[in-house]
Motif scaffolding. Structure first.
Motif, PDB file in Angstrom:
ATOM      1  N   ASN A 189      -4.171  11.593  91.865  1.00 58.79           N
ATOM      2  CA  ASN A 189      -4.549  11.384  90.482  1.00 58.79           C
ATOM      3  C   ASN A 189      -5.182  10.007  90.340  1.00 58.79           C
ATOM      4  OD1 ASN A 189      -3.789  10.236  87.629  1.00 58.79           O
ATOM      5  ND2 ASN A 189      -3.816  12.457  87.461  1.00 58.79           N
ATOM      6  N   GLU A 190      -6.278   9.933  89.620  1.00 51.25           N
ATOM      7  CA  GLU A 190      -6.916   8.635  89.393  1.00 51.25           C
ATOM      8  C   GLU A 190      -7.404   8.588  87.955  1.00 51.25           C
ATOM      9  OE1 GLU A 190      -7.374   5.437  89.374  1.00 51.25           O
ATOM     10  OE2 GLU A 190      -7.358   5.510  91.569  1.00 51.25           O
ATOM     11  N   SER A 191      -7.370   7.398  87.371  1.00 59.59           N
ATOM     12  CA  SER A 191      -7.820   7.288  85.979  1.00 59.59           C
ATOM     13  C   SER A 191      -9.340   7.419  85.919  1.00 59.59           C
ATOM     14  CB  SER A 191      -7.384   5.946  85.406  1.00 59.59           C
ATOM     15  OG  SER A 191      -8.176   4.925  85.941  1.00 59.59           O
ATOM     16  N   THR A 192      -9.851   7.651  84.734  1.00 56.77           N
ATOM     17  CA  THR A 192     -11.294   7.660  84.537  1.00 56.77           C
ATOM     18  C   THR A 192     -11.604   6.652  83.433  1.00 56.77           C
ATOM     19  OG1 THR A 192     -11.516   9.203  82.711  1.00 56.77           O
ATOM     20  CG2 THR A 192     -11.185  10.159  84.895  1.00 56.77           C
ATOM     21  N   MET A 193     -12.895   6.404  83.200  1.00 56.58           N
ATOM     22  CA  MET A 193     -13.259   5.439  82.149  1.00 56.58           C
ATOM     23  C   MET A 193     -13.222   6.070  80.760  1.00 56.58           C
ATOM     24  SD  MET A 193     -16.215   2.885  83.260  1.00 56.58           S
ATOM     25  CE  MET A 193     -16.078   1.834  84.690  1.00 56.58           C
ATOM     26  N   ARG A 194     -12.952   7.375  80.698  1.00 58.44           N
ATOM     27  CA  ARG A 194     -12.953   8.041  79.389  1.00 58.44           C
ATOM     28  C   ARG A 194     -11.721   7.644  78.585  1.00 58.44           C
ATOM     29  NH1 ARG A 194     -15.778  12.020  77.221  1.00 58.44           N
ATOM     30  NH2 ARG A 194     -16.906  12.256  79.177  1.00 58.44           N
ATOM     31  N   ILE A 195     -11.928   7.286  77.324  1.00 58.98           N
ATOM     32  CA  ILE A 195     -10.774   7.043  76.455  1.00 58.98           C
ATOM     33  C   ILE A 195     -10.818   7.991  75.261  1.00 58.98           C
ATOM     34  CG2 ILE A 195     -10.643   4.594  77.122  1.00 58.98           C
ATOM     35  CD1 ILE A 195     -11.524   3.952  74.200  1.00 58.98           C
ATOM     36  N   GLY A 196      -9.640   8.291  74.742  1.00 58.90           N
ATOM     37  CA  GLY A 196      -9.537   9.146  73.561  1.00 58.90           C
ATOM     38  C   GLY A 196      -9.174   8.277  72.368  1.00 58.90           C
ATOM     39  N   TYR A 197      -9.808   8.511  71.224  1.00 59.53           N
ATOM     40  CA  TYR A 197      -9.537   7.683  70.045  1.00 59.53           C
ATOM     41  C   TYR A 197      -9.795   8.475  68.775  1.00 59.53           C
ATOM     42  CZ  TYR A 197     -14.649   7.301  69.919  1.00 59.53           C
ATOM     43  OH  TYR A 197     -15.989   7.595  69.873  1.00 59.53           O
ATOM     44  N   LEU A 198      -9.248   7.956  67.676  1.00 56.90           N
ATOM     45  CA  LEU A 198      -9.578   8.518  66.373  1.00 56.90           C
ATOM     46  C   LEU A 198     -10.585   7.587  65.732  1.00 56.90           C
ATOM     47  CD1 LEU A 198      -6.083   9.421  64.875  1.00 56.90           C
ATOM     48  CD2 LEU A 198      -7.805  11.008  65.735  1.00 56.90           C
ATOM     49  N   THR A 199     -11.606   8.148  65.107  1.00 57.16           N
ATOM     50  CA  THR A 199     -12.503   7.296  64.348  1.00 57.16           C
ATOM     51  C   THR A 199     -12.277   7.604  62.868  1.00 57.16           C
ATOM     52  OG1 THR A 199     -14.801   6.725  63.890  1.00 57.16           O
ATOM     53  CG2 THR A 199     -14.425   8.916  64.808  1.00 57.16           C
ATOM     54  N   LEU A 200     -12.104   6.529  62.095  1.00 61.70           N
ATOM     55  CA  LEU A 200     -11.733   6.673  60.681  1.00 61.70           C
ATOM     56  C   LEU A 200     -12.884   6.198  59.799  1.00 61.70           C
ATOM     57  CD1 LEU A 200      -8.179   5.082  61.046  1.00 61.70           C
ATOM     58  CD2 LEU A 200      -8.762   7.501  61.149  1.00 61.70           C
ATOM     59  N   ASP A 201     -13.070   6.900  58.690  1.00 58.71           N
ATOM     60  CA  ASP A 201     -14.217   6.621  57.838  1.00 58.71           C
ATOM     61  C   ASP A 201     -13.961   5.415  56.933  1.00 58.71           C
ATOM     62  OD1 ASP A 201     -16.536   6.749  56.401  1.00 58.71           O
ATOM     63  OD2 ASP A 201     -15.821   8.341  55.073  1.00 58.71           O
ATOM     64  N   ALA A 202     -14.015   4.234  57.536  1.00 57.43           N
ATOM     65  CA  ALA A 202     -13.775   3.019  56.767  1.00 57.43           C
ATOM     66  C   ALA A 202     -14.953   2.694  55.852  1.00 57.43           C
ATOM     67  CB  ALA A 202     -13.520   1.853  57.708  1.00 57.43           C
ATOM     68  N   ALA A 203     -16.143   3.148  56.254  1.00 58.47           N
ATOM     69  CA  ALA A 203     -17.340   2.818  55.473  1.00 58.47           C
ATOM     70  C   ALA A 203     -17.481   3.695  54.227  1.00 58.47           C
ATOM     71  CB  ALA A 203     -18.580   2.971  56.345  1.00 58.47           C
ATOM     72  N   GLY A 204     -16.607   4.685  54.093  1.00 63.90           N
ATOM     73  CA  GLY A 204     -16.679   5.553  52.912  1.00 63.90           C
ATOM     74  C   GLY A 204     -17.878   6.482  52.920  1.00 63.90           C
ATOM     75  N   ARG A 205     -18.283   6.918  54.094  1.00 63.43           N
ATOM     76  CA  ARG A 205     -19.443   7.810  54.172  1.00 63.43           C
ATOM     77  C   ARG A 205     -19.129   9.180  53.584  1.00 63.43           C
ATOM     78  NH1 ARG A 205     -21.192   8.104  60.155  1.00 63.43           N
ATOM     79  NH2 ARG A 205     -23.242   8.635  59.383  1.00 63.43           N
ATOM     80  N   THR A 206     -17.845   9.556  53.608  1.00 66.90           N
ATOM     81  CA  THR A 206     -17.488  10.868  53.054  1.00 66.90           C
ATOM     82  C   THR A 206     -17.068  10.739  51.590  1.00 66.90           C
ATOM     83  OG1 THR A 206     -15.217  10.622  53.817  1.00 66.90           O
ATOM     84  CG2 THR A 206     -16.732  11.755  55.283  1.00 66.90           C
ATOM     85  N   GLY A 207     -17.277   9.572  51.010  1.00 64.82           N
ATOM     86  CA  GLY A 207     -16.911   9.366  49.601  1.00 64.82           C
ATOM     87  C   GLY A 207     -16.221   8.022  49.448  1.00 64.82           C
ATOM     88  N   GLU A 208     -16.550   7.337  48.373  1.00 67.43           N
ATOM     89  CA  GLU A 208     -15.989   5.996  48.146  1.00 67.43           C
ATOM     90  C   GLU A 208     -14.471   6.032  47.975  1.00 67.43           C
ATOM     91  OE1 GLU A 208     -17.459   3.001  48.227  1.00 67.43           O
ATOM     92  OE2 GLU A 208     -19.296   3.992  48.894  1.00 67.43           O
ATOM     93  N   ASP A 209     -13.980   7.178  47.431  1.00 66.43           N
ATOM     94  CA  ASP A 209     -12.542   7.276  47.167  1.00 66.43           C
ATOM     95  C   ASP A 209     -11.762   7.771  48.385  1.00 66.43           C
ATOM     96  OD1 ASP A 209     -13.788   9.684  47.105  1.00 66.43           O
ATOM     97  OD2 ASP A 209     -12.634  10.494  45.410  1.00 66.43           O
ATOM     98  N   ASN A 210     -12.463   7.920  49.507  1.00 63.36           N
ATOM     99  CA  ASN A 210     -11.817   8.366  50.734  1.00 63.36           C
ATOM    100  C   ASN A 210     -10.700   7.394  51.131  1.00 63.36           C
ATOM    101  OD1 ASN A 210     -11.319   8.949  53.438  1.00 63.36           O
ATOM    102  ND2 ASN A 210     -13.205   7.920  54.073  1.00 63.36           N
ATOM    103  N   PRO A 211      -9.473   7.885  51.330  1.00 65.44           N
ATOM    104  CA  PRO A 211      -8.339   6.984  51.602  1.00 65.44           C
ATOM    105  C   PRO A 211      -8.573   6.056  52.799  1.00 65.44           C
ATOM    106  CG  PRO A 211      -7.592   9.268  51.395  1.00 65.44           C
ATOM    107  CD  PRO A 211      -9.080   9.295  51.328  1.00 65.44           C
ATOM    108  N   PHE A 212      -9.381   6.472  53.773  1.00 68.16           N
ATOM    109  CA  PHE A 212      -9.541   5.651  54.974  1.00 68.16           C
ATOM    110  C   PHE A 212     -10.394   4.408  54.740  1.00 68.16           C
ATOM    111  CE2 PHE A 212      -8.584   9.913  56.573  1.00 68.16           C
ATOM    112  CZ  PHE A 212      -7.427   9.617  57.257  1.00 68.16           C
ATOM    113  N   THR A 213     -10.923   4.272  53.515  1.00 70.68           N
ATOM    114  CA  THR A 213     -11.608   3.020  53.194  1.00 70.68           C
ATOM    115  C   THR A 213     -10.579   1.906  52.988  1.00 70.68           C
ATOM    116  OG1 THR A 213     -11.631   3.699  50.898  1.00 70.68           O
ATOM    117  CG2 THR A 213     -13.649   4.091  52.158  1.00 70.68           C
TER     118      THR A 213
END
Lengths: 504, 305
Positions: A264-288
């Motif tokens: 088994n060996e690691s790879t450079m791939r990482i898993g992450y969540l990306t959160l809509d801090a910029a409010g692209r899905t709406g200004e009232d989006n909680p992740f802002t």
């Protein structure tokens, strides 16, 4: 066109009657299984991992990075020097020949660079080449590569995806000809290519004194077998010697058998969540709201995800990059698993009862479901959506998504610019749109001073963590399974190197 | 008859065009083709470059028209993924799938029809129950599981057959059985039901009363009529096998057109998918047409209608 059909039919029939290839130590043939159909062997016209493997075997780059020490060593170039921020001069190795007998010299480098740097020529992974403007011949064994702008990761790219092509041959056959009959200077030459299905490589007996090392195994026979279970059956019958990317549960079982070695060996791939801090899905989006994003970070137990699902050499990742990458600052704010704190942060942010939000993912459904259930547990009710990669990417680029599970493998480039700078510089997929982070990354990406680069990547990565724009969770790993006759030590960049494989 | 054939051909082309149009639109609904082509590790620049290169920013209708004009002149373009002419790719992959489909349907017919006839001759006998068991099992076993069981038994344990690939005729034995077994139950049940119905009809009783030998009664009078719906079903099954052999091709690493279609759809390789859909729909149409002709030969009453 009729001729094409005829030719292909004859080729297909020839393949059908040719008989199965024999593969074992006695015939000095290593049989390898690929899962994915490799698109085009021409290394500039594919973007798959299998393509990288073939590229390292058939072609050479100007520079070589030792996968163990990360040190840069000359390969087709013997030395290099920055003339200024945008001009790199390289001395080339003399006496190297391509597989077709063509001599390697400055003309090949100039032709290759001048071809791949032009966007209209359609090199598939533009990032690998679009930092180069052109190349000039100084003399037969000296070239200058001109950059569009200062790009300190140039050496890393020259040691990776930028391979050198024979100018006369490539001018004649182009990408589709190169894909069918690849010609390079590498340790192995391709002797048979059936697109997407079957590739045979043979040792280059005239291989130059390269830091890649001299190949030991005479013949590599690669077949594409999409089904993992079928690959395993081939391993059991001895018609395959090596497979990789084996799922962890199957690798575990195989590891308990005497006839296989599982590494088994690691790879450079990482898993992450990306959160809509910029409010692209709406200004009232909680992740802002910062506290909501931090709550998500506290809600997920990455170590348990690794122990239960990913296993192997996967590690918890706190920073928005892979730890070995140049400039990847590790000393950033880490969010320990604390669901109570997550609930408290949500209440402080004005969501004491939580909220409901669409959650998106495109791969590793089991990981994605586990992550979404961690969010559910603190009160963020997720509406789970599994989309095709292209559909999710389109959605993210056009409207954005409040939260999605993403992964990134950096194309095995050991530099932070290959990951952080791809997502935080106001591109289509930038969910945070933080001008300060972008400006810091711009400085780090273009400075030729290593210390300055580190300083500004550090600033950017610390802010990304403080603001919890991403919730990095874990690095991926790969399981390599091979028969007892084979000896191989995989590297963390997930490149299968035939040159370092030997028979026991 | 010529008029009939020309009319049918015209209709066939119309159907194929409609299918290709609908599939073109649907493919665009399944996500950004540029992102699919660029792959998972692609950056914004890669996706934008591909979008411009292939003209994905043009209206879908314009793209369809451009494709159609080329297709009419016999040019299916270059596969976005493999960077190779689609026509050549298709010829290579179709030869495998057609061979497999032909073997599969032959296996299905050669086992299902005799079993169906025997089951109908002796209803509720041991052979009837055995046939019923086989057909239920055939419908219930998922082909990926059945394929793996065959691999474990014949390739790993007994080592009689190769696991995967297409290097020799032995490579096609297991895929043929898996694919054929999937089509077998429906054909067998239809043969059995048809035979049962025919055997109880007046003209069979008449034939027997006239003293015709049992073999002639069975094969000339009964089977000839009972087989008519089976022919239509088999034609549809062949069409299905060509397009639907994805699982079998994937398990046995056969790299045929079915697997290519499946992979090309997920890769949004539009020229390849479009050409495959056109070819597959033409196959369906041709086989249905051939079945109609065969049925007209089997039953003269159909010729006049």
């Amino acid at each position: 066109m009729k001729l094409d059909i005829l030719k292909s039919s004859v080729a297909a029939m020839a393949l059908t009657v040719a008989g199965a290839a024999y593969a074992d130590k006695a015939s000095d043939t290593l049989a390898v299984g690929f899962t994915k159909e490799l698109e085009n062997v021409d290394s500039y016209f594919n973007s798959s991992r299998e393509g990288v493997v073939m590229q390292r075997a058939i072609w050479d780059g100007l520079i070589y990075r030792d996968p163990a020490t990360n040190e840069y060593i000359g390969n087709l170039a013997t030395s290099w020097e920055w003339i200024d921020d945008v001009t790199l001069e390289l001395k080339l190795r003399e006496g190297v020949t391509f597989h077709n007998g063509e001599a390697f010299n400055a003309d090949d480098v100039v032709y290759t660079v001048n071809f791949v740097a032009v966007e209209e020529n359609g090199v598939k992974t533009q990032r690998n080449v679009n930092w180069m403007k052109s190349a000039d011949k100084i003399d037969d064994y000296t070239v200058r590569i001109n950059l569009k702008a200062p790009f300190p990761a140039a050496i890393e790219f020259l040691s990776g995806p930028v391979s050198m092509y024979p100018n006369e041959y490539y001018a004649e056959v182009g990408p589709s000809g190169m894909g069918l009959n690849p010609v390079g200077t590498g340790p192995y030459k391709a002797t048979s290519v059936t697109p997407g299905q079957h590739f045979v490589l043979e040792r280059n007996e005239n291989y130059h004194d390269s830091p890649k090392g001299q190949p030991s195994i005479g013949k590599i026979d690669i077949r594409t077998i999409p089904d993992v279970n079928t690959q395993l059956a081939e391993m059991f019958t001895g018609t395959l010697d090596l497979i990789w990317q084996v799922p962890s549960d199957q690798a575990e079982k195989l590891g308990q058998m005497d006839q296989f070695t599982v590494v088994n060996e690691s790879t450079m791939r990482i898993g992450y969540l990306t959160l809509d801090a910029a409010g692209r899905t709406g200004e009232d989006n909680p992740f802002t709201k910062l506290k909501v994003r931090q709550a998500v970070a506290h809600a997920i137990d990455s170590q348990t995800l690794i122990d239960a699902l990913l296993k192997g050499k996967s590690k918890v990742v706190h920073s928005a990059c892979f730890p070995s990458q140049f400039g990847c600052e590790q000393d950033v704010k880490a969010y320990e698993y604390d669901p109570e704190k997550a609930k408290a942060l949500l209440a402080e942010a004005g969501y004491p009862d939580g909220f409901t939000v669409p959650f998106y993912a495109y791969r590793d459904r089991d990981y994605a479901e586990a992550i979404s259930s961690y969010m559910n547990a603190v009160g963020i009710k997720t509406e789970f959506n599994m989309l095709k990669y292209s559909a999710l990417r389109e959605l993210r680029a056009s409207k954005g998504t409040p939260v999605s599970f993403q992964t990134w493998g950096s194309y095995s480039i050991n530099d932070t610019s290959a990951i952080t700078s791809q997502f935080f510089k106001f591109g289509d997929l930038d969910d945070s749109r933080d001008a300060e982070v972008r400006d810091w990354l711009d400085i780090a990406d273009s400075s030729t001073d290593g210390e300055k680069r580190k300083e500004y990547y550090s600033k950017a990565l610390k802010k990304i963590a403080d603001e919890a724009y991403w919730v990095p969770m874990f690095s991926y790993n790969t399981n390599y399974v091979f028969g007892n006759e084979v000896s191989y030590t995989p590297t963390p960049d997930e490149v299968l190197r035939f040159t370092t494989m030997t028979w026991n | 008859m010529l008029k009939f054939i020309i009319k049918r051909l015209g209709l066939a082309i119309l159907v194929a065009l409609t299918v290709s149009f609908i599939s073109f639109i649907l493919l665009f609904l399944s996500g950004d083709p540029a992102a699919a082509l660029a792959g998972e590790g692609a950056t914004d620049e890669d996706v934008h470059a591909i979008r411009a290169l292939y003209g994905f920013d043009r209206p879908v209708l314009v793209q369809y028209a451009a494709w159609l004009l080329n297709a009419i002149s016999g040019d299916f373009g270059e596969s976005y993924y493999f960077k190779l002419p689609v026509a050549g790719l298709l010829a290579e992959r179709l030869s495998i799938t057609m061979l497999l489909g032909l073997c599969g349907i032959s296996f299905a017919l050669l086992t299902a029809v005799p079993l169906g006839v025997m089951a109908a001759i002796r209803p509720n006998s041991l052979i009837d129950r055995f046939a019923l068991f086989l057909s239920v099992a055939g419908q219930a076993l998922p082909s990926f599981w059945f394929g793996l069981i065959l691999i474990v038994v014949f390739a790993i344990k007994l080592q009689w057959l190769p696991v995967s690939g297409s290097g020799s005729w032995q490579h096609f034995i297991m895929p043929t059985i898996v694919l054929g077994y999937y089509a077998m139950p429906a054909i067998m049940r239809l043969t059995r039901a048809g035979m049962l119905e025919v055997l109880s009809s007046d003209y069979i009783r008449t034939a027997r009363a006239k003293g015709a030998p049992e073999g002639v009664v069975m094969f000339k009078h009964a089977l000839r009529n009972a087989i008519i719906p089976v022919v239509s079903l088999a034609a549809v099954q062949i069409g299905f096998m060509l397009g639907g052999s994805i699982v079998v091709e994937s398990i046995f690493a056969l790299h045929g057109a079915g697997y290519l279609a499946w992979e090309s759809i997920s890769r949004n390789d539009l020229p390849t998918v479009q050409a495959l859909i056109l070819v597959f729909s033409m196959f369906y149409i041709v086989f249905t047409f051939l079945a109609d002709v065969l049925n007209a030969w089997l039953d003269p009453r159909m010729r006049s209608s």
